[in-house]
Design a protein around this motif. Structure first.
Motif, PDB file in Angstrom:
ATOM      1  N   ILE A 105       0.842  -1.194   0.000  1.00 48.38           N
ATOM      2  CA  ILE A 105       0.000   0.000   0.000  1.00 48.38           C
ATOM      3  C   ILE A 105       0.881   1.249   0.000  1.00 48.38           C
ATOM      4  CG2 ILE A 105      -1.932  -1.121   1.181  1.00 48.38           C
ATOM      5  CD1 ILE A 105      -1.016   0.275   3.765  1.00 48.38           C
ATOM      6  N   SER A 106       0.285   2.351  -0.401  1.00 53.11           N
ATOM      7  CA  SER A 106       0.961   3.648  -0.361  1.00 53.11           C
ATOM      8  C   SER A 106       0.305   4.508   0.717  1.00 53.11           C
ATOM      9  CB  SER A 106       0.854   4.342  -1.722  1.00 53.11           C
ATOM     10  OG  SER A 106      -0.508   4.599  -2.032  1.00 53.11           O
ATOM     11  N   LYS A 107       0.960   5.606   1.072  1.00 52.05           N
ATOM     12  CA  LYS A 107       0.426   6.468   2.126  1.00 52.05           C
ATOM     13  C   LYS A 107      -0.958   7.027   1.782  1.00 52.05           C
ATOM     14  CE  LYS A 107       1.783  10.270   5.170  1.00 52.05           C
ATOM     15  NZ  LYS A 107       2.868  11.227   5.501  1.00 52.05           N
ATOM     16  N   PRO A 108      -1.196   7.466   0.538  1.00 53.30           N
ATOM     17  CA  PRO A 108      -2.541   7.983   0.216  1.00 53.30           C
ATOM     18  C   PRO A 108      -3.637   6.922   0.323  1.00 53.30           C
ATOM     19  CG  PRO A 108      -0.927   8.732  -1.403  1.00 53.30           C
ATOM     20  CD  PRO A 108      -0.246   7.695  -0.568  1.00 53.30           C
ATOM     21  N   GLU A 109      -3.255   5.643   0.241  1.00 50.48           N
ATOM     22  CA  GLU A 109      -4.244   4.564   0.302  1.00 50.48           C
ATOM     23  C   GLU A 109      -4.551   4.135   1.734  1.00 50.48           C
ATOM     24  OE1 GLU A 109      -3.328   2.096  -3.810  1.00 50.48           O
ATOM     25  OE2 GLU A 109      -2.033   1.771  -2.066  1.00 50.48           O
ATOM     26  N   TRP A 110      -3.804   4.671   2.697  1.00 46.82           N
ATOM     27  CA  TRP A 110      -3.882   4.187   4.081  1.00 46.82           C
ATOM     28  C   TRP A 110      -5.302   4.233   4.634  1.00 46.82           C
ATOM     29  CZ3 TRP A 110       0.365   2.531   7.076  1.00 46.82           C
ATOM     30  CH2 TRP A 110       0.061   2.222   8.413  1.00 46.82           C
ATOM     31  N   GLN A 111      -5.984   5.353   4.455  1.00 49.74           N
ATOM     32  CA  GLN A 111      -7.320   5.503   5.025  1.00 49.74           C
ATOM     33  C   GLN A 111      -8.268   4.440   4.498  1.00 49.74           C
ATOM     34  OE1 GLN A 111      -8.344   7.513   7.440  1.00 49.74           O
ATOM     35  NE2 GLN A 111     -10.526   6.987   7.316  1.00 49.74           N
ATOM     36  N   LYS A 119     -12.808  -2.056   9.504  1.00 52.85           N
ATOM     37  CA  LYS A 119     -14.168  -2.103  10.050  1.00 52.85           C
ATOM     38  C   LYS A 119     -14.848  -3.436   9.730  1.00 52.85           C
ATOM     39  CE  LYS A 119     -14.784   2.923   9.896  1.00 52.85           C
ATOM     40  NZ  LYS A 119     -15.553   4.060   9.318  1.00 52.85           N
ATOM     41  N   ASP A 120     -14.298  -4.143   8.736  1.00 60.96           N
ATOM     42  CA  ASP A 120     -14.864  -5.437   8.337  1.00 60.96           C
ATOM     43  C   ASP A 120     -13.919  -6.601   8.591  1.00 60.96           C
ATOM     44  OD1 ASP A 120     -17.246  -4.265   7.303  1.00 60.96           O
ATOM     45  OD2 ASP A 120     -16.137  -3.661   5.513  1.00 60.96           O
ATOM     46  N   ALA A 121     -12.642  -6.305   8.867  1.00 56.33           N
ATOM     47  CA  ALA A 121     -11.660  -7.374   9.072  1.00 56.33           C
ATOM     48  C   ALA A 121     -10.464  -6.830   9.836  1.00 56.33           C
ATOM     49  CB  ALA A 121     -11.196  -7.931   7.723  1.00 56.33           C
ATOM     50  N   THR A 122      -9.727  -7.718  10.474  1.00 58.87           N
ATOM     51  CA  THR A 122      -8.480  -7.316  11.104  1.00 58.87           C
ATOM     52  C   THR A 122      -7.473  -6.964  10.012  1.00 58.87           C
ATOM     53  OG1 THR A 122      -8.814  -8.733  13.031  1.00 58.87           O
ATOM     54  CG2 THR A 122      -6.554  -8.072  12.549  1.00 58.87           C
ATOM     55  N   VAL A 123      -6.783  -5.837  10.185  1.00 59.18           N
ATOM     56  CA  VAL A 123      -5.759  -5.423   9.219  1.00 59.18           C
ATOM     57  C   VAL A 123      -4.410  -5.388   9.934  1.00 59.18           C
ATOM     58  CG1 VAL A 123      -4.964  -3.656   7.612  1.00 59.18           C
ATOM     59  CG2 VAL A 123      -7.422  -4.080   7.896  1.00 59.18           C
ATOM     60  N   PHE A 124      -3.473  -6.148   9.409  1.00 59.32           N
ATOM     61  CA  PHE A 124      -2.131  -6.291   9.973  1.00 59.32           C
ATOM     62  C   PHE A 124      -1.173  -5.545   9.037  1.00 59.32           C
ATOM     63  CE2 PHE A 124       0.620  -9.193  12.611  1.00 59.32           C
ATOM     64  CZ  PHE A 124       1.838  -8.790  12.118  1.00 59.32           C
ATOM     65  N   VAL A 125      -0.552  -4.470   9.544  1.00 62.63           N
ATOM     66  CA  VAL A 125       0.326  -3.645   8.721  1.00 62.63           C
ATOM     67  C   VAL A 125       1.779  -3.819   9.160  1.00 62.63           C
ATOM     68  CG1 VAL A 125       0.829  -1.323   7.872  1.00 62.63           C
ATOM     69  CG2 VAL A 125      -1.527  -1.950   8.462  1.00 62.63           C
ATOM     70  N   LYS A 153      -6.429  -9.217   6.672  1.00 62.70           N
ATOM     71  CA  LYS A 153      -5.765  -8.465   5.609  1.00 62.70           C
ATOM     72  C   LYS A 153      -4.364  -8.083   6.068  1.00 62.70           C
ATOM     73  CE  LYS A 153      -6.344  -4.583   2.450  1.00 62.70           C
ATOM     74  NZ  LYS A 153      -7.202  -3.441   2.046  1.00 62.70           N
ATOM     75  N   PHE A 154      -3.373  -8.546   5.332  1.00 61.13           N
ATOM     76  CA  PHE A 154      -1.980  -8.236   5.637  1.00 61.13           C
ATOM     77  C   PHE A 154      -1.468  -7.209   4.627  1.00 61.13           C
ATOM     78  CE2 PHE A 154      -2.680 -12.371   7.509  1.00 61.13           C
ATOM     79  CZ  PHE A 154      -1.995 -12.304   8.719  1.00 61.13           C
ATOM     80  N   CYS A 155      -0.968  -6.081   5.142  1.00 59.84           N
ATOM     81  CA  CYS A 155      -0.470  -5.007   4.297  1.00 59.84           C
ATOM     82  C   CYS A 155       0.994  -4.723   4.619  1.00 59.84           C
ATOM     83  CB  CYS A 155      -1.282  -3.734   4.501  1.00 59.84           C
ATOM     84  SG  CYS A 155      -3.037  -3.887   4.108  1.00 59.84           S
ATOM     85  N   GLU A 156       1.679  -4.160   3.645  1.00 58.91           N
ATOM     86  CA  GLU A 156       3.087  -3.828   3.846  1.00 58.91           C
ATOM     87  C   GLU A 156       3.397  -2.504   3.166  1.00 58.91           C
ATOM     88  OE1 GLU A 156       6.344  -7.010   4.273  1.00 58.91           O
ATOM     89  OE2 GLU A 156       6.579  -6.287   2.199  1.00 58.91           O
ATOM     90  N   ILE A 157       4.166  -1.677   3.862  1.00 57.70           N
ATOM     91  CA  ILE A 157       4.598  -0.399   3.321  1.00 57.70           C
ATOM     92  C   ILE A 157       5.944  -0.058   3.934  1.00 57.70           C
ATOM     93  CG2 ILE A 157       3.266   0.853   5.080  1.00 57.70           C
ATOM     94  CD1 ILE A 157       2.989   3.170   3.102  1.00 57.70           C
ATOM     95  N   GLU A 158       6.824   0.513   3.130  1.00 57.36           N
ATOM     96  CA  GLU A 158       8.133   0.911   3.657  1.00 57.36           C
ATOM     97  C   GLU A 158       7.937   1.977   4.731  1.00 57.36           C
ATOM     98  OE1 GLU A 158      12.341   2.777   2.047  1.00 57.36           O
ATOM     99  OE2 GLU A 158      10.933   1.867   0.625  1.00 57.36           O
ATOM    100  N   GLY A 159       8.658   1.816   5.843  1.00 56.61           N
ATOM    101  CA  GLY A 159       8.470   2.698   6.985  1.00 56.61           C
ATOM    102  C   GLY A 159       8.560   4.165   6.652  1.00 56.61           C
ATOM    103  N   GLN A 160       9.582   4.562   5.863  1.00 57.91           N
ATOM    104  CA  GLN A 160       9.782   5.976   5.548  1.00 57.91           C
ATOM    105  C   GLN A 160       8.773   6.492   4.536  1.00 57.91           C
ATOM    106  OE1 GLN A 160      13.857   6.837   4.593  1.00 57.91           O
ATOM    107  NE2 GLN A 160      14.594   6.270   6.627  1.00 57.91           N
TER     108      GLN A 160
END
Length: 261
Positions: A105-111, A119-125, A153-160
């Motif tokens: 995911i990207s920062k603009p997609e976070w919301q 709200k419908d599933a656990t999200v693990f980032v 839902k498992f998501c990944e994004i670079e910390g910076q």
């Protein structure tokens, strides 16, 4: 008062612990207190209730295959109730299994992809950084977890990319969202098992948060318990086979059984 009889009240000794008709009359009129319950009887009743409930719920943790294996041993109607229950649970789980991989995911997609999705599933980032050993380790673990627990839902994004200037040493950072809220955050794998973290540790974390049921058959810990149980049964079968070949009775081997147990 009759002539020759003094007006005296006669005291009668009453054993309050006795179950007599007279005592029942006195208790009904409130003259003597109700008999204290027998703790032995209470214990026996509690044990009987526990055994009855255990018998009633003996099929509670069995899956469809295990239930079908009992067709010749259990009442057909009773078995059918649990089969229908398991099928309903499987359908419910299947309806929730809509993920199955790690979502970059990207920062603009976070919301949308994290906060709203939670709200419908656990999200693990996973806030990641490829230069960090633990972050690479977590990526491997999460790929397996995503395929195993498709309702999460498992998501990944670079910390910076998620947070400008986020320190590399803080990666991996774990953020878990439920019901639109951040419910857990871990900086590095220190609070799990460090460099020795495995899928089992991630599963335990998700169980603690209520995202996975502790009785879920997919859990490694439950699979290990099943393996231990199968090994125990196998060992007992081998011992019985050896006794049969040697011609020894079960009684003559009781001490040996105690040693193995």
């Amino acid at each position: 008062m009759l002539p020759g009889f003094p007006d005296q009240k006669v005291q009668v000794e009453v054993d309050l612990t006795e179950d007599t008709e007279w005592n029942d009359i006195l208790r009904s009129k409130g003259i003597i207190p109700e008999k204290e319950p027998d703790p032995t009887e209470q214990l026996e009743e509690a044990l009987a209730d526990a055994i009855a409930k255990q018998h009633e719920n003996r099929l509670e943790d069995l899956d469809i295959d295990e239930l079908e294996a009992l067709e010749d041993e259990e009442d057909e109607d009773f078995l059918a109730i649990y089969k229908q229950k398991r099928m309903a649970e499987m359908r419910q789980l299947a309806s929730r299994e809509k993920f199955g991989s790690i979502y970059p995911i990207s920062k603009p997609e976070w919301q949308r992809e994290v906060t709203e999705a939670s709200k419908d599933a656990t999200v693990f980032v996973h806030l990641s950084n490829e230069s960090q050993l633990q972050s690479r380790l977590l990526s491997i673990i999460l790929r397996e977890a995503a395929q195993k627990f498709k309702e999460i839902k498992f998501c990944e994004i670079e910390g910076q990319r998620a947070i400008e200037g986020y320190p590399e040493k803080n990666c991996p950072t774990i953020l878990i969202y439920k019901d639109g809220e951040l419910v857990k955050q871990l900086v590095t794998l220190l609070m799990l098992n460090g460099n020795d973290t495995t899928l089992k540790d991630v599963e335990a974390l998700l169980v603690d948060l209520g995202s996975i049921d502790i009785k879920d058959k997919r859990l490694i810990i439950n699979q290990e318990e099943d393996d231990d149980l199968r090994e125990s049964h196998k060992l007992r079968f081998q011992k019985k086979s050896l006794r049969g070949k040697s011609g020894l009775s079960d009684d003559s081997q009781s001490d040996e059984d105690d040693f193995f147990d």
